[in-house]
Write a protein that holds these residues in place. Structure first.
Motif, PDB file in Angstrom:
ATOM      1  N   PRO A   1       5.264  -2.678   8.294  1.00  0.00           N
ATOM      2  CA  PRO A   1       5.036  -1.392   7.623  1.00  0.00           C
ATOM      3  C   PRO A   1       5.902  -0.293   8.228  1.00  0.00           C
ATOM      4  O   PRO A   1       6.331   0.625   7.527  1.00  0.00           O
TER       5      PRO A   1
ATOM      6  N   ASP B   1       0.853  -1.182   0.000  1.00  0.00           N
ATOM      7  CA  ASP B   1       0.000   0.000   0.000  1.00  0.00           C
ATOM      8  C   ASP B   1       0.894   1.239   0.000  1.00  0.00           C
ATOM      9  O   ASP B   1       1.731   1.405   0.887  1.00  0.00           O
ATOM     10  N   PRO B   2       0.740   2.094  -0.999  1.00  0.00           N
ATOM     11  CA  PRO B   2       1.659   3.235  -1.102  1.00  0.00           C
ATOM     12  C   PRO B   2       1.526   4.223   0.061  1.00  0.00           C
ATOM     13  O   PRO B   2       2.462   4.954   0.349  1.00  0.00           O
ATOM     14  N   ILE B   3       0.386   4.221   0.714  1.00  0.00           N
ATOM     15  CA  ILE B   3       0.195   5.167   1.816  1.00  0.00           C
ATOM     16  C   ILE B   3       0.650   4.582   3.144  1.00  0.00           C
ATOM     17  O   ILE B   3       1.379   5.205   3.897  1.00  0.00           O
ATOM     18  N   THR B   4       0.224   3.355   3.397  1.00  0.00           N
ATOM     19  CA  THR B   4       0.470   2.784   4.722  1.00  0.00           C
ATOM     20  C   THR B   4       1.667   1.831   4.782  1.00  0.00           C
ATOM     21  O   THR B   4       2.086   1.421   5.856  1.00  0.00           O
ATOM     22  N   CYS B   5       2.164   1.451   3.611  1.00  0.00           N
ATOM     23  CA  CYS B   5       3.247   0.466   3.512  1.00  0.00           C
ATOM     24  C   CYS B   5       2.846  -0.918   4.015  1.00  0.00           C
ATOM     25  O   CYS B   5       3.701  -1.753   4.313  1.00  0.00           O
ATOM     26  N   GLU B   6       1.552  -1.172   4.140  1.00  0.00           N
ATOM     27  CA  GLU B   6       1.124  -2.519   4.517  1.00  0.00           C
ATOM     28  C   GLU B   6       1.391  -3.477   3.355  1.00  0.00           C
ATOM     29  O   GLU B   6       1.217  -3.105   2.201  1.00  0.00           O
TER      30      GLU B   6
END
Lengths: 281, 699, 156
Positions: free
Chosen positions: B688, B566-571
């Motif tokens: 993350p 996920d580009p926002i959360t790095c999950e």
């Protein structure tokens, strides 16, 4: 032996509450864990339990006067199924715990547990939910943000019971929810973000922004929201860094077993940024 | 015409488990039984100054070091941990004494009144501190070729370092043990992998012979190595308690206690110095392996050995030096966990190769293929790869299943694909099998056959597979072939249920015995056939120099993992894992697939969500709320296939299988994450939080 | 506190401490040991039983909350036709390894299929998200549930 009382109705419950120091318990999913002692052992409560989860007065979801009145004893699983509950709120609830817990946990319990990671809270803060607190003598209505004072602490008086949660019967034009959890299933929030907005004629007419798990209580700033309202969406895009900067000092997370303060802060601000950019596009 | 051995049959243990009739130790009640609860150290390192005990109500007892008739040490590879602490404690959670009695509530009440005074000493909390202070339990080294000379020879030198974290087993059934002293004999019942390990430990602690000790395994709800050596400790504790009180004593851990005090996977640091020639081929490699063994050495020397002997993975480096050290810290002792040291060193090796390839601008899979071991080549310990290596076929299959070659080219940012190649040495390490000389018995009784082994069913399907091997050989229906109760008084010691040795080694003995029984079937109604393990005579091993064949043979595998970040959360979202294995011949495809699926998911957990950090010797994640294992929502699609490559000495050609799938998942995921974000991954778990620090794309 | 409830189709009246966990009442007082304690904090799902037809964590339920409820454990459920379908499907699909999580998973499966007889993959994943399994990696349990839904068409 810890005593318990199982009233037949709300009046009896409030009567008991006014006469005995007690712990109201509905589903018990938080309290039973907090007071657990170990394998095959009863939990250890220091006051008698007042069972309220079964009370019929607390089970209803009623829409009237453009408000939704949610009984404090409504199960999380029933909220998800109800067509009276806004979709974005249902999304947040459906990501809480797991079915066998959602089938016993109540919305009132999640509020009274007052955890900064309580996943019903950001939405309730965002829509200025009003809580109805009853005692045998009186009734008062206060905003959720006033009710919750600190992690695990509320303004509930020793003779009161939370009976109802009132939210507006309103669908926002834009709604955005992200939970950043420890994993996908049965996860606890490391951070969560709720963003709601109305846009009319390319102007922001209403905006609500709430952050979970990143401060002692849910973070919401009416002041910053007010500074966004009435702006044309075209201006939001350029204002994003400035808005993010305003929120940054309000995000004060901690390091704990689940995540780091640095991550929580960064991810919260990134979600805000994503919400604002989507608003503009 | 008979079916292939690989054709699935229903598991023999499953019906009672599905219906809930299966009784685990916590479901059993003994007449007049007492419960036991352990009082543990709250200090990481301290002297015990005094223990003030309250006056005990009638029927309640405190059991401690003074009640041990024999030796107060738990017998294992290094018998250094006391059953109950003596003058000192060395980790938080170390057992000091038991409170025993009829009511759990009262036991808790008594425990709350016990006051222990400590004299704190300076603890060691991590590998860096331990190295600085020289707190080493064990140090080994071995080499191959002429590494020192090779490094002098103008090679390009690249150095690198990799870290892996603690991992808790989270068998769903927590540890549980009961003792019943009657008829001059100590009966032990409990959840365990190795009844004869417990018997050995009891002999030391009670000072008795095995004629007065019976260890009986109860249905075991998962183990993964966590019930290998640890149950020896609880077995001794409840035995001493039963001896003292004259009652049966039951001790069941609750989850927090189980997480706090039981063994874990060794945290590791692996450092490399790689020497590359002009074609960028790694021709010399120096590997320095550091394991955090925790407060007691216990079984750790052998874990380190497997880690060291697996350290080069599936590759052949002409010049090699390997050093391994187990460090002493004041963390909870590390112990056996699926893969036994090898997952740590193979993860590091795979990521070294991956990161080298990226640095050199070469496709990681191509770079790995350039270094592959082949049949006839020397192993890292100078033994020989005796059997056919089907890695090229495995790689071809796994890349086709996953469309790896296309995806590695075309994936955009935040989407990644990664490959891991790996092996697992089958059976005990080094001369382990020769030392233990596993024995089995087959007994014909009219038209039925009883199989007597000490290999236990703990969820992996051992009972089904072992019975199937015998039934298939004798052409008998499954119900005519049964297993003797796992009771040390009734079965021979065929060795512990560890090291992926059950099917190949014990199953191999059963296969031989079945063939003999088949020949002699008409001799009489009562025939007993036994077998004792003999190492294939072409294998050589020198345990002093670590030279030769560390394992009789190897199982092999390749995994391709696909992830999205996920580009926002790095999950990390693990989308798919494709897996191909060579485990010889599958004994039962469904049971085997279960091992593979489960092993991969445990590996995914280790690589991603399973974060466990001690803070000053105390685990921050000490319950299932904070220590996260994958749920049904967290797992990817998993495609799993097998390549047949029968092994001469395995039953029907079977090799080892249970640990292998754990080994490959983590490096495949790490490679995929690295591919998605174009960053080198050098630590697991890949959280993350860790990725956010690496991913500076817009901050 | 005196509590009346229905357990496996049979009415029961018990005198019990109202904070006692349903889990312990079932295991200790009624010896229904299919109900397992894997964590005691609602995380693992080994103690899942049905309350009024829905999966619940019995470790989180105080006795005071079972008044008038219908509790179904695997001991009661295993006599039904639907159980037989689940059993044979789990056997066929290899859904069981160590078995400690299995009773809870069987009960969660029943709860799911009662509400949704033909669940899709995501619905199965969600329904099982409160049942930890460390052995199987879940996929083979999903297969077992899909098979049960297929074979038991019309039963739910």
């Amino acid at each position: 032996m810890v005593e318990g009382f199982r009233p037949a109705d709300l009046r009896e419950a409030l009567e008991f509450r006014s006469q005995h120091p007690s712990i109201p318990i509905a589903g018990g999913t938080d309290l039973m864990v907090q007071k657990a002692r170990g394998f095959a052992l009863k939990p250890d409560f220091d006051k008698p339990l007042l069972f309220i989860g079964h009370l019929p007065d607390l089970q209803q979801i009623i829409v009237e006067n453009r408000q939704v009145h949610i009984g404090a004893g409504v199960l999380l699983s029933d909220l998800i199924k109800s067509d009276k509950i806004p979709a974005v709120f249902k999304e947040a609830i459906s990501l809480m715990a797991s079915p066998p817990s959602r089938n016993i946990a109540t919305i009132g319990g999640n509020i009274c547990n007052a955890s900064p990671a309580g996943d019903t809270l950001p939405y309730l803060y965002a829509v200025d939910a009003i809580l109805v607190l009853k005692s045998s003598q009186a009734e008062r209505k206060i905003p959720v943000g006033v009710f919750i004072t600190n992690p695990g602490k509320t303004d509930l008086a020793s003779d009161e019971i939370l009976t109802e949660i009132i939210i507006p019967d309103k669908k926002f034009g834009v709604s955005y929810y992200r939970k950043v959890g420890t994993r996908k299933g049965m996860s606890l929030s490391k951070a969560s973000f709720t963003g709601l907005a109305d846009i009319e004629n390319s102007n922001v007419t209403d905006i609500r922004i709430a952050f979970g798990s990143v401060a002692p209580t849910i973070v919401r700033s009416r002041k910053i929201e007010a500074s966004i309202i009435r702006k044309p969406v075209s201006e939001i895009k350029t204002a994003v860094p400035e808005i993010v900067k305003k929120y940054a000092p309000l995000i004060r997370p901690i390091d704990d077993a689940r995540s780091s303060a640095a991550y929580r802060k960064k991810v919260s601000l990134r979600l805000l940024e994503d919400f604002l950019r989507n608003l503009a596009s | 015409m008979k079916d292939s051995i690989s054709k699935p049959i229903p598991r023999v243990d499953a019906p009672a488990k599905i219906s809930g009739e299966a009784k685990y130790i916590g479901d059993i009640r003994f007449k007049n039984q007492l419960f036991a609860k352990t009082v543990r150290s709250s200090r990481a390192k301290a002297g015990i100054v005094s223990i003030v005990k309250p006056e005990l109500p009638e029927g309640y007892f405190i059991v401690d070091k003074d009640d041990i008739p024999g030796i107060n040490r738990m017998r294992t590879v290094v018998s250094d941990q006391p059953i109950f602490a003596e003058e000192e404690v060395n980790y938080i959670g170390q057992p000091i004494l038991l409170v025993v009695g009829p009511e759990r509530e009262m036991i808790y009440d008594i425990i709350s009144k016990i006051k222990i005074k400590y004299r704190d000493e300076t603890p060691i909390f991590n590998l860096d501190e331990a190295e600085e202070k020289g707190a080493v339990f064990t140090e080994y080294s071995y080499s191959k070729g002429k590494p020192e000379a090779a490094f002098q020879d103008g090679l390009k030198i690249i150095e690198d370092e990799y870290h892996t974290g603690l991992q808790e087993h989270v068998y769903l059934e927590p540890q549980g043990m009961a003792a019943e002293y009657r008829d001059n004999t100590m009966f032990i019942y409990g959840s365990m992998q190795c009844p004869f390990y417990a018997e050995g430990a009891l002999k030391d602690v009670l000072g008795w012979g095995s004629d007065r000790i019976r260890v009986i395994q109860s249905i075991t709800g998962g183990a993964f190595g966590g019930k290998e050596e640890f149950p020896s400790l609880t077995a001794c504790q409840v035995a001493v308690a039963s001896l003292k009180t004259g009652h049966p004593v039951m001790m069941i851990y609750d989850r927090d206690e189980d997480i706090i005090c039981t063994t874990k996977r060794h945290p590791s640091i692996v450092c490399y110095k790689a020497g590359l020639d002009r074609k960028n081929q790694v021709i010399a490699l120096a590997i320095d392996i550091k394991f955090d063994a925790g407060a007691y050495s216990g079984i750790s020397p052998v874990v380190l050995q497997r880690g060291m002997f697996s350290a080069t993975g599936v590759y052949n480096f002409p010049h090699l030096s390997v050093r391994g050290r187990n460090f002493m810290t004041n963390n909870v002792p590390s112990g056996a966990y699926r893969g036994f040291g090898a997952p740590q060193t193979i993860f590091s090796m795979e990521m070294l190769m991956h990161n080298l390839a990226i640095k050199l601008g070469i496709d990681p899979l191509d770079y790995k293929i350039r270094h592959l071991l082949e049949r006839g080549e020397p192993t890292c310990t100078g033994g020989k790869i005796w059997d056919e290596v089907k890695l090229p076929e495995i790689i071809e299959k796994v890349t086709a299943m996953s469309d790896y070659r296309r995806k590695i080219q075309s994936n955009g940012k935040y989407k990644g694909v990664g490959v891991a190649l790996f092996l697992h040495g089958c059976g005990f390490t080094g001369n382990g099998e020769q030392l233990i000389k596993g024995k089995i018995i087959l007994k014909k009784n009219g038209g039925t056959v009883i199989l007597k082994v000490s290999s236990v069913e703990m969820g992996q399907g051992a009972e089904t597979c072992l019975r199937k091997i015998v039934a298939h050989t004798l052409l008998l229906p499954m119900e005519k072939v049964t297993c003797e109760t796992i009771d040390t008084g009734l079965i021979p010691d065929s060795g512990p249920t560890v090291a992926s040795r059950t099917t190949m080694i014990v199953g191999g003995l059963l296969r031989q015995a079945s063939l003999e029984l088949k020949d002699r079937w008409n001799e009489s109604d009562n025939i007993e056939v036994s077998r004792v393990y003999r190492h294939p005579d072409y294998l050589r091993w020198d345990n002093d120099t670590f030279h030769g064949d560390a394992y009789p043979t190897y199982s092999w595998g390749a995994n391709v993992a696909e992830v999205e970040i996920d580009p926002i959360t790095c999950e990390i979202d693990v989308k798919k894992v494709s897996a191909v294995y060579d485990v010889g011949t599958p004994i039962d495809e469904t049971t085997l697939t279960g091992q593979m699926q489960g092993g991969i998911v445990q590996g995914i957990g280790w690589a991603t969500v399973e974060v466990m950090n001690p803070s000053k010797g105390k685990l921050k994640q000490h319950n299932l709320t904070d220590y996260k294992i994958p749920t049904s929502m967290d797992i990817p699609e998993i495609a799993c296939e097998f390549i047949e490559n029968p092994y001469e000495f395995g039953p029907f050609g079977a090799k080892c299988a249970g640990e292998l799938p754990f080994v490959g998942a983590a490096p495949a995921i790490a490679a995929a994450v690295s591919n998605a974000l174009s960053v080198p991954i050098k630590n697991i778990p890949i959280t993350p939080e860790y990725l956010m620090e690496l991913d500076k794309h817009e901050d | 506190m005196k509590i009346e409830f229905v357990l496996n189709e049979k009415k029961q009246v018990i005198q019990v401490d109202p904070v006692s966990r349903l889990l312990d009442i079932l295991r200790e007082d009624f010896e229904l040991t299919s109900v397992k304690e894997g964590c005691g904090e609602g995380e693992c799902g080994a103690c899942v039983v049905l309350m009024d037809g829905k999966a619940v964590n019995s470790c989180l339920i105080p006795a005071g909350n079972i008044e008038g409820r219908h509790i179904l454990t695997l001991e009661g459920f295993c006599k039904t036709e639907r159980y037989k379908i689940i059993e044979e499907s789990f056997l066929k699909a290899g859904s069981v390894q160590c078995g400690f999580c299995t009773p809870g998973i069987v009960m969660s499966t029943e709860s799911l299929l009662r509400e949704n007889p033909q669940p899709n993959d995501n619905e199965i994943r969600d329904a099982l998200s409160g049942n930890l399994c460390r052995c199987t990696g879940y996929n083979m349990i999903f297969e077992g549930i899909k098979l049960a839904a297929e074979r038991g068409k019309g039963l739910w």
